[in-house]
Design an enzyme around this catalytic site. Structure first.
Site, PDB file in Angstrom:
ATOM      1  N   CYS A  56     -66.220 -29.084   7.319  1.00 30.76           N
ATOM      2  CA  CYS A  56     -66.505 -27.672   7.560  1.00 30.76           C
ATOM      3  C   CYS A  56     -68.012 -27.530   7.730  1.00 30.76           C
ATOM      4  O   CYS A  56     -68.708 -28.520   7.975  1.00 30.76           O
ATOM      5  CB  CYS A  56     -65.937 -26.787   6.445  1.00 30.76           C
ATOM      6  N   ARG A  59     -64.123 -25.167   2.272  1.00 29.15           N
ATOM      7  CA  ARG A  59     -62.901 -25.621   2.942  1.00 29.15           C
ATOM      8  C   ARG A  59     -62.726 -27.135   2.922  1.00 29.15           C
ATOM      9  O   ARG A  59     -61.645 -27.628   2.597  1.00 29.15           O
ATOM     10  CB  ARG A  59     -62.876 -25.103   4.387  1.00 29.15           C
ATOM     11  N   ASP A 116     -63.238 -19.193   6.909  1.00 31.88           N
ATOM     12  CA  ASP A 116     -64.284 -19.474   5.925  1.00 31.88           C
ATOM     13  C   ASP A 116     -64.231 -18.396   4.845  1.00 31.88           C
ATOM     14  O   ASP A 116     -64.476 -17.229   5.121  1.00 31.88           O
ATOM     15  CB  ASP A 116     -65.650 -19.483   6.597  1.00 31.88           C
TER      16      ASP A 116
END
Length: 181
Positions: free
Chosen positions: A22, A28, A139
């Site tokens: 990420c 994440r 996100d």
């Protein structure tokens, strides 16, 4: 439709290496790493997989996963133990599978790739999700705790489907198979 991976034999001597990517490697991607490691451990396959995570940016290098990511994962019994690191060009050669959490990071990873073989390793995490929406893992960094729960559910669902695809490639007794005994 769930992406189908190219088959290869997975052994203890030649483990399958995957990295979740990420932006900052604190929400994440460490969730992806932690969930997949948990699933692999539960399946008794930890010796057959090398699982990592990274960020395309270097803002959080050395930091643990975001406290909300860690708290949500622990609610499901999944520890997030990694420390943030930046994705490097050599990762394109080391890993069998590079899982980008969103399209921006996917493009950033592909920008580092110099060969077709490297580009073929890069996939969006949600290509393995049975309900992929826009194929991006959102996100949760700037949102509330519900966003972290949503990310966990998406990543867990995707990792389960991915592992189901990889399990048939695992060869438990590679030495015996190689010698014919």
């Amino acid at each position: 439709m769930i992406t189908q991976l190219q088959e290869r034999i997975i052994t203890k001597e030649n483990p399958y290496q995957m990295v979740f990517v990420c932006l900052g490697n604190i929400c994440r991607s460490p969730t992806g790493e932690g969930v997949m490691q948990h699933l692999v451990n539960e399946a008794g396959l930890s010796s057959y997989f090398l699982i990592d995570s990274a960020g395309t940016a270097a803002w959080h290098v050395g930091e643990p996963a975001n406290s909300k990511s860690r708290a949500v994962a622990m609610e499901y019994g999944v520890p997030l133990l990694s420390r943030a690191r930046q994705f490097q060009a050599q990762d394109l050669d080391q890993f069998d599978l590079i899982l980008a959490m969103d399209k921006e990071n996917y493009r950033n990873i592909l920008a580092l790739a110099t060969t077709d073989a490297q580009r073929e390793k890069v996939k969006l995490m949600r290509e393995f999700d049975s309900s992929p929406d826009d194929k991006q893992v959102p996100d949760p960094y700037y949102g509330g705790i519900s966003g972290f729960h949503e990310v966990f559910r998406i990543v867990e669902r995707s990792c389960k489907a991915l592992l189901e695809q990889l399990k048939p490639m695992v060869k438990h007794d590679s030495k015996a198979a190689a010698t014919g005994s």
